[in-house]
Write a protein that holds these residues in place. Structure first.
Motif, PDB file in Angstrom:
ATOM      1  N   HIS A 119       8.525  -4.536  -8.643  1.00  0.00           N
ATOM      2  CA  HIS A 119       7.767  -5.735  -8.335  1.00  0.00           C
ATOM      3  C   HIS A 119       7.583  -5.850  -6.837  1.00  0.00           C
ATOM      4  N   SER A 139       9.079 -10.506 -12.660  1.00  0.00           N
ATOM      5  CA  SER A 139       7.652 -10.597 -12.956  1.00  0.00           C
ATOM      6  C   SER A 139       7.500 -10.678 -14.471  1.00  0.00           C
ATOM      7  N   ASP A 147       0.787 -13.768 -10.108  1.00  0.00           N
ATOM      8  CA  ASP A 147       0.929 -12.401  -9.607  1.00  0.00           C
ATOM      9  C   ASP A 147      -0.456 -11.905  -9.178  1.00  0.00           C
ATOM     10  N   TYR A 181       5.100 -14.418 -11.147  1.00  0.00           N
ATOM     11  CA  TYR A 181       6.391 -14.083 -10.558  1.00  0.00           C
ATOM     12  C   TYR A 181       7.391 -15.184 -10.873  1.00  0.00           C
TER      13      TYR A 181
END
Length: 126
Positions: free
Chosen positions: A4, A10, A72, A106
């Motif tokens: 990540h 994530s 994200d 996230y």
């Protein structure tokens, strides 16, 4: 760092991946998106995790908790097939076009615990 970029955890859902794959007319391997946690969700909701930002997820019987911290923002890594490493630029192009470059979320741990395949995941409002 591990798989990540911006946070320890994530998360992406199966319905998000399947919705994107349906739009592109192809099956997408979840590992293409390098999630720490993959949550199985019913078809029909194309990106439920985007609505979870600011809320907490609880895994199992109040074992592990995480706060969903931010969307994200995706980069060109998602164009690469995790098995063959062949590039499919349409994947990122569609995420940019239809989702403002965001796919998945996230998270930050709130309580340590054990994650297990098949655990029930609950959403706690903030």
């Amino acid at each position: 760092r591990a798989t990540h970029d911006a946070a320890p955890l994530s998360v992406i859902t199966t319905s998000t991946i399947n919705s994107l794959g349906n739009t592109l007319g192809m099956a997408l391997d979840p590992m293409r998106f390098r999630p720490t946690i993959l949550i199985e969700t019913p078809a029909g909701d194309s990106a439920p995790e985007q609505r979870w930002v600011g809320q907490s997820l609880v895994f199992g019987e109040d074992e592990m908790r995480m706060i969903v911290s931010e969307p994200d923002e995706r980069c060109k890594m998602i164009t690469l097939d995790p098995t063959t490493a062949s590039a499919e630029p349409r994947v990122l192009a569609e995420v940019v076009r239809s989702r403002e470059s965001q796919l998945g979320v996230y998270g930050l741990p709130q309580r340590r615990g054990t994650l297990r395949v098949g655990q029930i995941v609950s959403l706690l409002p903030s």
